[in-house]
Design an enzyme around this catalytic site. Structure first.
Site, mmCIF file in Angstrom:
data_model
loop_
_atom_site.group_PDB
_atom_site.id
_atom_site.type_symbol
_atom_site.label_atom_id
_atom_site.label_comp_id
_atom_site.label_asym_id
_atom_site.label_seq_id
_atom_site.Cartn_x
_atom_site.Cartn_y
_atom_site.Cartn_z
ATOM 1 N N ARG A 519 0.845 -1.192 0.000
ATOM 2 C CA ARG A 519 0.000 0.000 0.000
ATOM 3 C C ARG A 519 0.885 1.249 0.000
ATOM 4 O O ARG A 519 1.677 1.479 0.918
ATOM 5 C CB ARG A 519 -0.908 -0.009 1.225
ATOM 6 C CG ARG A 519 -1.707 1.272 1.437
ATOM 7 C CD ARG A 519 -2.816 1.422 0.455
ATOM 8 N NE ARG A 519 -3.685 2.528 0.829
ATOM 9 C CZ ARG A 519 -4.210 3.386 -0.030
ATOM 10 N NH1 ARG A 519 -3.949 3.265 -1.315
ATOM 11 N NH2 ARG A 519 -5.006 4.347 0.375
ATOM 12 N N HIS A 698 -7.513 -5.351 5.462
ATOM 13 C CA HIS A 698 -6.122 -5.405 5.026
ATOM 14 C C HIS A 698 -5.665 -6.834 4.782
ATOM 15 O O HIS A 698 -4.495 -7.077 4.502
ATOM 16 C CB HIS A 698 -5.221 -4.728 6.052
ATOM 17 C CG HIS A 698 -5.502 -3.265 6.210
ATOM 18 N ND1 HIS A 698 -6.491 -2.794 7.044
ATOM 19 C CD2 HIS A 698 -4.977 -2.170 5.613
ATOM 20 C CE1 HIS A 698 -6.530 -1.471 6.969
ATOM 21 N NE2 HIS A 698 -5.628 -1.072 6.110
#
Length: 757
Positions: A519, A698
């Site tokens: 990310r 996540h």
């Protein structure tokens, strides 16, 4: 000669090569050999950029997170990651994200808890400890990278997290005292340091950033114990601190038996003279003279003015470096060929910061005349920024000066508002919602890219975004969610999107920094006073609301998060900038309410991130941060419900401040911590509604109904059920629809089961 070195370099690559390699590997589209080849190429590139340095870091590169790397090096991956003889990378990624490419869809594990690295937006995987914790050295990653560096002709300085900071960063899963593990941990560190020496390392950078925090006597004693145990190591230890001042830990840091000490001189300039006086004559002093966390050019002349006397005193004992790892900065400003030239001349990214470092070293050793042309160019840029009329706006400053306490007050108390909102919204018990974003598909990203390039007419762009919004609303209705969102298809990033529409910001094309794993975020650059020329979200939210009879949330990013997730100005107090942002976002809130939007979410994901590292400094920050949020949110009527969202932070010690925000509903991350974060609400009667996140977005793992019900029952032990919402722990932009649909189905089914119970 002045020794120059670096504490760490960005590992994602100039074009986010690591991100794409990781995601390809996780999807099974890239082999492990291909992934490792990309990683090796990035390391080689990083070392080439650092070749002029006396010493370059080795071991700062990671496939996911440097703290997780240290856990793997110390043989401290949780047992659920697999057996010790399982494939090492599979075990590593199971803890990083709940699953490795070797696992079937049904075989995910509970990913490691994630939280913020000190006061940055970088997330690390929290080490886990317990009564059965045993440490076993696994040095292969570090030794392999050291061998690579030596083969490339790099004068290598291995980088590791110090033993006391490692324990401090972790959590006990039972009643085990983390410091009780130090005696077992130190022999493993000693073994590692011996191996590094055997493989040619002379210096080892050992990071103990907890020295800039408030430490109890037990932690201070642990530091003394640790370094007296390690002082016989055959390598020279550079004890490294960053992000703040040493203050009451200054004498301790100077007296620890190490070969050198690194001080963050951009934050602790006032401590340089004391450290210079106190540090024993046989020790090196490394000064972080270039800001490693922001993107403004260093005022080289001003830096030399205070640095030259230090050099005269210390001579070869003086080392210079950036203040911290350059992990927190973009890679190369030279890529920003389309940026406004004037503002670009004020900036320095990672490569440029190392060039500044070399200029300082040359000026110290060879005299300023040897770099006179470069110093003149730097001085011109500093003066240009200081005198630019683009930086200040008298109207904005006048508006901030006119702020009164009444701007931050709701018309009625929460109890009265709650009753009005319940009557108006008619939501069931355990209402379900999401945090805002839905999957950012390839088609969505291509649509935005073509529009930015001028390859898509505005009308066609708007039609495509409306199509995506319509699809998102329809999916939520079919799922049976109670409060819907429009999905944010038009937004590239929750901060960048707003910055692009506010005066006072400029943007990079390739200014990416790592947030966690694959990310990456591209923080906007806040260079001047902030104002809102026009509405930013209203047309999209109004269109989405027209598609459904269910309530739909307006989605905004709050002023504190915009501040903390931007490259922020260093020429005025952060408070002043935050209040400017608050007034701008307040205008958007009021426009949404005027458009008939009855629920407005103002995300403050980074509220805790901005806390000073010392608790004694917290109150000043919290006072202006909470004031800014209240100014943003509290101009609305009683029947408008205000939500806020926070993620991946410890809330126990600021719960009273969160209550002062007076949001009607707060949603927080709790899934990875198994609702542990809700312990903050045991001893504090939080008055408003709470949505504890039950879906870890996540991780690719899909939670089942039973798991969500179990989590919500744990939440109900701490918070009355009538004040609980059910939601994911964060936005869904990074997940696929194939993952999101079953996860949200489970969430809705869990809500029904809980209502029936």
């Amino acid at each position: 000669m002045v020794t120059t070195h670096n504490l760490g370099f960005p590992r994602i690559g100039e074009r986010r090569e690591l991100k794409f390699a990781l995601e390809g590997y996780w999807k099974g589209e890239l082999s492990e050999d291909n992934l490792q080849q990309t990683a090796a190429e990035l390391r080689a590139s990083n070392w080439r950029h650092q070749r002029p340095l006396t010493l370059a870091p080795v071991g700062d590169f990671s496939l996911y997170d440097q703290v997780l790397d240290m856990s793997a090096t110390l043989g401290n991956l949780p047992k659920r990651s697999g057996k010790a003889d399982d494939h090492e990378l599979a075990r590593y990624f199971r803890i990083a994200r709940g699953r490795s490419p070797a696992d079937d869809d049904c075989c995910g594990v509970h990913a490691g808890e994630m939280t913020k690295w000190f006061d940055t937006n970088y997330h690390y995987i929290v080490p886990e400890f317990g009564a059965d914790t045993q440490f076993t050295l696994n040095p292969s990653r570090l030794l392999e990278q050291l061998a690579e560096a030596k083969a490339a002709g790099v004068n290598a300085k291995p980088v590791i997290i110090g033993p006391v900071t490692y324990l401090w960063l972790g959590k006990s899963k039972d009643d085990t005292d983390r410091l009780s593990l130090l005696d077992d941990l130190l022999p493993v560190y000693a073994e590692l340091l011996q191996l590094l020496a055997d493989n040619g390392a002379e210096w080892v950078q050992i990071d103990e950033p907890i020295l800039v925090t408030e430490l109890g006597g037990d932690w201070r004693h642990a530091l003394n114990l640790a370094y007296h145990n390690l002082k016989a190591s055959p390598v020279k230890l550079l004890l490294t601190t960053y992000f703040g001042q040493l203050r009451e830990n200054l004498q301790l840091a100077c007296e620890l038996p190490v070969a050198g000490l690194h001080l963050d001189a951009t934050n602790a300039r006032d401590e340089v003279s004391r450290v210079t006086d106190w540090l024993p004559g046989h020790k090196v002093l490394s000064l972080g003279v270039i800001d490693g966390r922001n993107i403004w050019k260093t005022d080289l002349q001003a830096t030399l003015d205070w640095l030259e006397p230090v050099y005269q005193t210390l001579q070869e004992r003086l080392w210079i470096a950036p203040s911290c790892s350059l992990l927190h900065a973009p890679v190369d400003l030279n890529n920003e060929t389309t940026m406004d030239p004037e503002i670009r001349s004020w900036l320095a990214f990672a490569r440029q910061k190392l060039e500044e470092l070399q200029l300082l070293a040359t000026a110290l050793t060879d005299g300023k005349d040897s770099v006179a042309r470069e110093l003149k160019s730097n001085a011109d840029a500093i003066l240009s920024r200081r005198n630019s009329t683009r930086v200040t706006d008298p109207q904005v400053r006048k508006a901030v000066a006119a702020i009164t306490p009444e701007l931050g007050q709701r018309k009625s108390r929460y109890q009265q508002r709650s009753a009005i909102q319940a009557s108006h919204l008619k939501l069931p018990r355990y209402p379900t919602t999401t945090i805002g974003s839905f999957p950012q598909t390839k088609d969505i990203r291509q649509t935005r890219l073509k529009f930015r390039k001028g390859e898509l007419a505005p009308e066609e762009y708007q039609d495509r975004i409306r199509t995506e919004i319509r699809h998102c609303v329809q999916e939520q209705e079919q799922l049976g969610l109670d409060v819907l969102v429009h999905g944010e298809a038009e937004r590239n990033d929750m901060v960048e999107y707003f910055g692009e529409q506010l005066e006072g910001y400029v943007f990079s094309r390739f200014g990416w920094v790592q947030s966690y794993g694959s990310r990456c975020v591209k923080p906007p650059i806040l260079f001047g006073d902030i104002s809102r020329p026009k509405a930013m979200t209203v047309k999209w939210i109004r269109y989405a609301q027209s598609l459904t009879n269910k309530p739909l949330k307006g989605m905004l990013t709050g002023p504190v998060t915009i501040l903390n997730w931007s490259f922020v100005r260093d020429d005025q107090p952060r408070k002043d900038t935050c209040l400017q942002l608050a007034l701008a976002i307040r205008e958007e809130v009021l426009d949404l309410e005027q458009a008939g939007v009855n629920i407005i979410q103002i995300d403050e994901a980074a509220l805790r991130e901005g806390l000073p590292l010392r608790q004694s400094d917290w109150q000043t920050y919290l006072d202006w941060a909470i004031e800014a949020f209240r100014i943003t949110s509290n101009g609305v009527k009683d029947d408008t419900q205000i939500h806020t969202h926070m993620c991946y932070s410890e809330f126990n010690d600021i719960i009273e401040a969160i209550a002062r925000m007076d949001a009607d509903v707060i949603t927080i991350e709790t899934s990875r911590s198994d609702m542990e974060l809700l312990d903050a609400f045991k001893g504090f009667q939080y008055p408003n509604d709470i949505g504890p996140g039950v879906y870890d977005i996540h991780s690719p793992n899909v939670p089942g109904t039973e798991q969500i019900v179990s989590l919500m029952n744990k939440a109900a032990e701490r918070i009355p059920a009538e004040r609980l919402w059910i939601n994911p722990d964060c936005g869904l932009k990074t997940r696929s629809w194939e993952e999101v649909i079953p996860a949200l189905k489970g969430m809705v089914a869990a809500a029904r089961e809980l209502r029936e119970a």
